[in-house]
Enzyme design. Structure first.
Site, short mmCIF file in Angstrom:
data_model
loop_
_atom_site.label_atom_id
_atom_site.label_comp_id
_atom_site.label_asym_id
_atom_site.label_seq_id
_atom_site.Cartn_x
_atom_site.Cartn_y
_atom_site.Cartn_z
N GLU A 191 0.80 -1.23 0.00
CA GLU A 191 0.00 0.00 0.00
C GLU A 191 0.84 1.28 0.00
O GLU A 191 0.58 2.21 0.77
CB GLU A 191 -0.96 0.00 1.20
N ASN A 232 2.10 -5.10 -3.16
CA ASN A 232 0.72 -5.47 -2.83
C ASN A 232 -0.10 -4.21 -2.54
O ASN A 232 0.37 -3.32 -1.83
CB ASN A 232 0.77 -6.36 -1.58
N HIS A 268 -10.17 -6.50 -1.83
CA HIS A 268 -11.17 -6.29 -0.78
C HIS A 268 -12.36 -5.57 -1.45
O HIS A 268 -12.34 -4.36 -1.63
CB HIS A 268 -10.61 -5.41 0.34
N GLU A 298 -5.88 -10.91 -0.96
CA GLU A 298 -6.66 -10.69 0.27
C GLU A 298 -8.16 -10.66 -0.04
O GLU A 298 -8.91 -9.80 0.45
CB GLU A 298 -6.25 -9.37 0.94
N ASP A 300 -11.95 -10.67 -0.26
CA ASP A 300 -13.21 -10.79 0.47
C ASP A 300 -14.22 -9.85 -0.18
O ASP A 300 -13.86 -8.94 -0.91
CB ASP A 300 -13.08 -10.56 2.00
C1 XIL Z 1 -5.85 -6.40 8.59
C2 XIL Z 1 -6.13 -7.59 9.48
O1 XIL Z 1 -7.02 -8.45 8.82
C3 XIL Z 1 -6.68 -7.17 10.80
O2 XIL Z 1 -6.78 -8.27 11.69
C4 XIL Z 1 -5.79 -6.09 11.42
O3 XIL Z 1 -6.39 -5.61 12.60
C5 XIL Z 1 -5.57 -4.95 10.44
O4 XIL Z 1 -5.04 -5.45 9.24
N1 XIL Z 1 -4.69 -4.69 3.93
C6 XIL Z 1 -3.67 -5.51 4.34
C7 XIL Z 1 -3.88 -6.39 5.50
O5 XIL Z 1 -2.63 -5.57 3.67
O6 XIL Z 1 -2.69 -6.60 6.22
C8 XIL Z 1 -4.95 -5.88 6.43
O7 XIL Z 1 -5.17 -6.86 7.42
C9 XIL Z 1 -6.20 -5.57 5.65
C10 XIL Z 1 -5.95 -4.51 4.61
#
Ligand code: XIL
Length: 380
Positions: A191, A232, A268, A298, A300
């Site tokens: 990020e 990422n 996401h 990631e 969802d």
């Molecule tokens: C999130 C986790 O899922 C949580 O448990 C934590 O509190 C915060 O981070 N982008 C990312 C991940 O790269 O590492 C993040 O994970 C979600 C967003």
């Protein structure tokens, strides 16, 4: 195995933690067959409520279908893995039955690994990696240089540019060397680009400048020359000013010989906000044309809670679309869902009013999204 599968598409099977060659494919097929038999036994002991109907009780786990496609399918380990007793056993059994890849959700982040400046605490991360290895799951490392979840001793301290560079070098080198030879990929920089497409302000960019990105990749490559190194980010799955900026950033790094091997699309998604399929395909291909591997890291799909049956059906279509986009791209061989069940998902805490984002519900039942992915992997 779908047509056009490449030699470097790594198919996890027992005992393999690196990409197997075609020569090992026969053994991989035998291993997958044996694994499948074992997993069928596990499925058969699942209660009808968990399996959502007797007709589907003996269906193949996702990982078995994924392996036939040359795909890694992953989940994350954190709160669920810490559960003790029956709840923990149930969580871990489901994770290892269905998935062939594991990402530590938090345990490899700076704040978890670095409780004090001179202390590295690898205990939880090590136990996740050991669990993955014991269950023929491959591991993605996550993440080395990020603006969040840094230790307060770091962010509250006063550091010169040179000290910050030394901290970054030492952190990346120590952590990557610790897992050398055991992971398939690292999210080296996470990020780095903000929502407007500019370099994000962070501890690392504020102290070191944009060159921290290149520095982190070079240090990671020196510490483990064989592990694939990823950039990422989120909200870059479609064509947008942000994905344009990431494309420009990675093009420039590659042109200068910085060891970047892949791009992670976090994925996401919010229900109804998936970019068009053709747009995702076009975007994936421009990154692939740079020579980068593609991982969906990631995944969802959050839904306003409680979700209706129609919303869960639309969610299933979103899951199908993004997994299909990966399967359609020669460069993409990995899809990781950001959590196992809706019970442990990060979504309700991060996005109040939203949830139900994963393949399994809070009672560990397979959702329409699970069956959509299952069907896609069975028929492609
Ligand atoms: C999130 C986790 O899922 C949580 O448990 C934590 O509190 C915060 O981070 N982008 C990312 C991940 O790269 O590492 C993040 O994970 C979600 C967003």
């Amino acid at each position: 195995m779908r047509a056009g599968s490449r030699v470097d598409r790594s198919v996890p099977s027992c005992g393999h933690h690196r990409a197997p060659t075609r020569a090992s494919a026969r053994y991989a097929i035998i291993a997958v067959g044996l694994l499948y038999l074992g997993l069928l036994t596990a499925c058969a002991s699942e209660s009808p409520a968990q399996a959502q109907g007797p007709a589907r009780q003996d269906s193949a786990p996702l990982r078995v279908l994924a392996e036939q496609q040359g795909l890694r399918i992953g989940t994350v380990g954190d709160r669920g893995f810490r559960l003790t007793g029956e709840a923990g056993s149930r969580f871990r059994a489901l994770a290892s039955r269905e998935f062939n890849m594991l990402t530590p959700e938090n345990d490899m982040k700076f704040s978890r690994l670095r409780p004090a400046p001179d202390v590295y605490d690898f205990d939880w991360a090590d136990s996740l990696v050991a669990f993955a290895e014991a269950n023929a799951m491959q591991v993605r490392g996550h993440t080395l240089a990020w603006h969040n979840q840094l230790a307060s001793w770091l962010t509250a301290g006063t550091w010169t540019e040179q000290q910050a560079e030394a901290l970054l070098d030492e952190h990346v080198t120590t952590v990557v060397a610790h897992y050398r030879g055991r992971l398939v990929a690292w999210d080296v920089v996470n990020e780095a680009v903000d929502d407007d497409g500019r370099l994000r302000s962070s501890f690392w960019s504020d102290h070191i400048g944009p060159v921290y990105i290149e520095r982190a990749f070079r240090a990671a490559h020196a510490a483990d020359p064989d592990v694939a190194l990823f950039y990422n980010d989120y909200d870059i799955e479609g064509l947008s000013p942000k994905s344009d900026s990431v494309y420009a950033l990675l093009s420039e790094l590659l042109a200068r010989g910085v060891p970047v091997h892949g791009i992670g699309f976090q994925a996401h998604f919010q229900l109804g906000r998936l970019p068009a399929t053709e747009e995702i395909a076009q975007n994936f291909e421009r990154f692939a044309a740079l020579g980068l591997r593609i991982h969906v890291t990631e995944l969802d799909v959050r839904v306003p809670i409680p979700a209706s049956a129609e919303e869960l059906t639309l969610q299933a279509e979103h899951y199908r679309a993004i997994v299909a986009a990966c399967l359609a791209s020669e460069a993409c061989d990995t899809v990781v869902t950001w959590g196992l069940t809706d019970r442990e998902s990060w979504i309700p805490a991060a996005f109040p009013g939203w949830g139900d984002a994963l393949l399994f519900d809070a009672e560990y039942r397979r959702k329409p999204a699970y069956w959509a992915v299952h069907e896609l992997l069975s028929t492609t």
